[in-house]
Design a protein around this motif. Structure first.
Motif, PDB file in Angstrom:
ATOM      1  N   ASP A   1       0.817  -1.205   0.000  1.00 33.67           N
ATOM      2  CA  ASP A   1       0.000   0.000   0.000  1.00 33.67           C
ATOM      3  C   ASP A   1       0.856   1.264   0.000  1.00 33.67           C
ATOM      4  O   ASP A   1       0.618   2.175  -0.778  1.00 33.67           O
ATOM      5  CB  ASP A   1      -0.924  -0.010   1.217  1.00 33.67           C
ATOM      6  N   ALA A   2       1.873   1.326   0.862  1.00 30.59           N
ATOM      7  CA  ALA A   2       2.632   2.560   1.050  1.00 30.59           C
ATOM      8  C   ALA A   2       3.961   2.582   0.303  1.00 30.59           C
ATOM      9  O   ALA A   2       4.555   3.644   0.151  1.00 30.59           O
ATOM     10  CB  ALA A   2       2.896   2.780   2.530  1.00 30.59           C
ATOM     11  N   LYS A   3       4.469   1.434  -0.119  1.00 29.91           N
ATOM     12  CA  LYS A   3       5.776   1.336  -0.789  1.00 29.91           C
ATOM     13  C   LYS A   3       6.886   1.947   0.066  1.00 29.91           C
ATOM     14  O   LYS A   3       7.757   2.655  -0.407  1.00 29.91           O
ATOM     15  CB  LYS A   3       5.751   2.023  -2.154  1.00 29.91           C
ATOM     16  N   ASN A   4       6.838   1.648   1.365  1.00 28.58           N
ATOM     17  CA  ASN A   4       7.814   2.176   2.304  1.00 28.58           C
ATOM     18  C   ASN A   4       8.893   1.119   2.559  1.00 28.58           C
ATOM     19  O   ASN A   4       8.592  -0.009   2.920  1.00 28.58           O
ATOM     20  CB  ASN A   4       7.108   2.546   3.609  1.00 28.58           C
ATOM     21  N   VAL A   5      10.144   1.520   2.395  1.00 31.13           N
ATOM     22  CA  VAL A   5      11.265   0.604   2.553  1.00 31.13           C
ATOM     23  C   VAL A   5      11.410   0.175   4.008  1.00 31.13           C
ATOM     24  O   VAL A   5      11.864  -0.934   4.298  1.00 31.13           O
ATOM     25  CB  VAL A   5      12.562   1.252   2.033  1.00 31.13           C
ATOM     26  N   PHE A   6      10.998   1.009   4.932  1.00 31.54           N
ATOM     27  CA  PHE A   6      11.117   0.668   6.353  1.00 31.54           C
ATOM     28  C   PHE A   6      10.228  -0.513   6.722  1.00 31.54           C
ATOM     29  O   PHE A   6      10.542  -1.264   7.645  1.00 31.54           O
ATOM     30  CB  PHE A   6      10.786   1.871   7.242  1.00 31.54           C
ATOM     31  N   ASP A   7       9.134  -0.703   6.001  1.00 31.62           N
ATOM     32  CA  ASP A   7       8.306  -1.888   6.229  1.00 31.62           C
ATOM     33  C   ASP A   7       9.089  -3.158   5.898  1.00 31.62           C
ATOM     34  O   ASP A   7       9.022  -4.143   6.635  1.00 31.62           O
ATOM     35  CB  ASP A   7       7.027  -1.838   5.384  1.00 31.62           C
ATOM     36  N   LEU A   8       9.819  -3.132   4.809  1.00 30.56           N
ATOM     37  CA  LEU A   8      10.648  -4.289   4.440  1.00 30.56           C
ATOM     38  C   LEU A   8      11.782  -4.493   5.436  1.00 30.56           C
ATOM     39  O   LEU A   8      12.116  -5.628   5.779  1.00 30.56           O
ATOM     40  CB  LEU A   8      11.227  -4.111   3.036  1.00 30.56           C
ATOM     41  N   LEU A   9      12.365  -3.409   5.900  1.00 33.75           N
ATOM     42  CA  LEU A   9      13.435  -3.512   6.889  1.00 33.75           C
ATOM     43  C   LEU A   9      12.913  -4.123   8.188  1.00 33.75           C
ATOM     44  O   LEU A   9      13.544  -5.017   8.755  1.00 33.75           O
ATOM     45  CB  LEU A   9      14.039  -2.137   7.159  1.00 33.75           C
ATOM     46  N   PHE A  10      11.759  -3.669   8.645  1.00 30.01           N
ATOM     47  CA  PHE A  10      11.157  -4.221   9.851  1.00 30.01           C
ATOM     48  C   PHE A  10      10.833  -5.700   9.658  1.00 30.01           C
ATOM     49  O   PHE A  10      11.046  -6.520  10.552  1.00 30.01           O
ATOM     50  CB  PHE A  10       9.893  -3.448  10.219  1.00 30.01           C
ATOM     51  N   LEU A  11      10.338  -6.058   8.491  1.00 30.63           N
ATOM     52  CA  LEU A  11      10.029  -7.449   8.182  1.00 30.63           C
ATOM     53  C   LEU A  11      11.294  -8.316   8.194  1.00 30.63           C
ATOM     54  O   LEU A  11      11.280  -9.431   8.715  1.00 30.63           O
ATOM     55  CB  LEU A  11       9.333  -7.532   6.818  1.00 30.63           C
ATOM     56  N   ALA A  12      12.387  -7.787   7.674  1.00 29.02           N
ATOM     57  CA  ALA A  12      13.651  -8.530   7.659  1.00 29.02           C
ATOM     58  C   ALA A  12      14.181  -8.730   9.078  1.00 29.02           C
ATOM     59  O   ALA A  12      14.628  -9.833   9.432  1.00 29.02           O
ATOM     60  CB  ALA A  12      14.677  -7.795   6.816  1.00 29.02           C
ATOM     61  N   VAL A  13      14.134  -7.704   9.899  1.00 31.25           N
ATOM     62  CA  VAL A  13      14.613  -7.818  11.284  1.00 31.25           C
ATOM     63  C   VAL A  13      13.743  -8.788  12.067  1.00 31.25           C
ATOM     64  O   VAL A  13      14.248  -9.627  12.825  1.00 31.25           O
ATOM     65  CB  VAL A  13      14.644  -6.428  11.956  1.00 31.25           C
ATOM     66  N   THR A  14      12.437  -8.704  11.882  1.00 32.33           N
ATOM     67  CA  THR A  14      11.529  -9.610  12.575  1.00 32.33           C
ATOM     68  C   THR A  14      11.759 -11.051  12.137  1.00 32.33           C
ATOM     69  O   THR A  14      11.745 -11.968  12.974  1.00 32.33           O
ATOM     70  CB  THR A  14      10.071  -9.207  12.301  1.00 32.33           C
ATOM     71  N   THR A  15      11.999 -11.275  10.865  1.00 41.67           N
ATOM     72  CA  THR A  15      12.277 -12.613  10.365  1.00 41.67           C
ATOM     73  C   THR A  15      13.578 -13.151  10.953  1.00 41.67           C
ATOM     74  O   THR A  15      13.662 -14.317  11.335  1.00 41.67           O
ATOM     75  CB  THR A  15      12.353 -12.606   8.830  1.00 41.67           C
ATOM     76  N   PHE A  16      14.582 -12.302  11.059  1.00 39.98           N
ATOM     77  CA  PHE A  16      15.855 -12.699  11.648  1.00 39.98           C
ATOM     78  C   PHE A  16      15.657 -13.189  13.083  1.00 39.98           C
ATOM     79  O   PHE A  16      16.146 -14.260  13.466  1.00 39.98           O
ATOM     80  CB  PHE A  16      16.833 -11.520  11.606  1.00 39.98           C
ATOM     81  N   TYR A  17      14.923 -12.415  13.881  1.00 36.99           N
ATOM     82  CA  TYR A  17      14.704 -12.806  15.276  1.00 36.99           C
ATOM     83  C   TYR A  17      13.766 -13.997  15.397  1.00 36.99           C
ATOM     84  O   TYR A  17      13.904 -14.807  16.317  1.00 36.99           O
ATOM     85  CB  TYR A  17      14.205 -11.627  16.108  1.00 36.99           C
ATOM     86  N   TYR A  18      12.820 -14.140  14.493  1.00 38.33           N
ATOM     87  CA  TYR A  18      11.943 -15.314  14.480  1.00 38.33           C
ATOM     88  C   TYR A  18      12.776 -16.584  14.268  1.00 38.33           C
ATOM     89  O   TYR A  18      12.606 -17.577  14.974  1.00 38.33           O
ATOM     90  CB  TYR A  18      10.897 -15.173  13.379  1.00 38.33           C
ATOM     91  N   ILE A  19      13.702 -16.530  13.332  1.00 40.38           N
ATOM     92  CA  ILE A  19      14.567 -17.679  13.065  1.00 40.38           C
ATOM     93  C   ILE A  19      15.465 -17.965  14.266  1.00 40.38           C
ATOM     94  O   ILE A  19      15.667 -19.130  14.631  1.00 40.38           O
ATOM     95  CB  ILE A  19      15.384 -17.444  11.779  1.00 40.38           C
ATOM     96  N   ARG A  20      15.981 -16.917  14.916  1.00 42.37           N
ATOM     97  CA  ARG A  20      16.809 -17.127  16.107  1.00 42.37           C
ATOM     98  C   ARG A  20      16.032 -17.803  17.227  1.00 42.37           C
ATOM     99  O   ARG A  20      16.556 -18.702  17.897  1.00 42.37           O
ATOM    100  CB  ARG A  20      17.362 -15.794  16.614  1.00 42.37           C
ATOM    101  N   VAL A  21      14.783 -17.402  17.433  1.00 42.08           N
ATOM    102  CA  VAL A  21      13.953 -18.017  18.474  1.00 42.08           C
ATOM    103  C   VAL A  21      13.671 -19.474  18.132  1.00 42.08           C
ATOM    104  O   VAL A  21      13.734 -20.348  18.997  1.00 42.08           O
ATOM    105  CB  VAL A  21      12.640 -17.228  18.667  1.00 42.08           C
ATOM    106  N   LYS A  22      13.371 -19.755  16.865  1.00 44.21           N
ATOM    107  CA  LYS A  22      13.101 -21.135  16.460  1.00 44.21           C
ATOM    108  C   LYS A  22      14.332 -22.022  16.663  1.00 44.21           C
ATOM    109  O   LYS A  22      14.220 -23.149  17.131  1.00 44.21           O
ATOM    110  CB  LYS A  22      12.648 -21.186  14.997  1.00 44.21           C
TER     111      LYS A  22
END
Length: 57
Positions: free
Chosen positions: A28-49
């Motif tokens: 919707d917004a084409k904001n790069v920070f959304d992708l950055l937040f998604l990447a950081v969240t994915t990184f920590y999700y994998i670390r928790v798993k």
């Protein structure tokens, strides 16, 4: 919490919902920070798993 509530509110379900919402926000917004937040969240999700896997194996 009961076993059914634990399955309903698991980390995987919360992560999947967050992925869907962040994807919609990005489209919707084409904001790069959304992708950055998604990447950081994915990184920590994998670390928790990985941590949980090592803890029980």
């Amino acid at each position: 919490m009961t076993e059914e509530n634990k399955k309903l509110l698991s980390l995987d379900v919360a992560y999947f919902i967050m992925i869907m919402l962040m994807t919609l926000c990005f489209l919707d917004a084409k904001n790069v920070f959304d992708l950055l937040f998604l990447a950081v969240t994915t990184f920590y999700y994998i670390r928790v798993k990985i941590y949980r896997w090592k803890k029980y194996h």
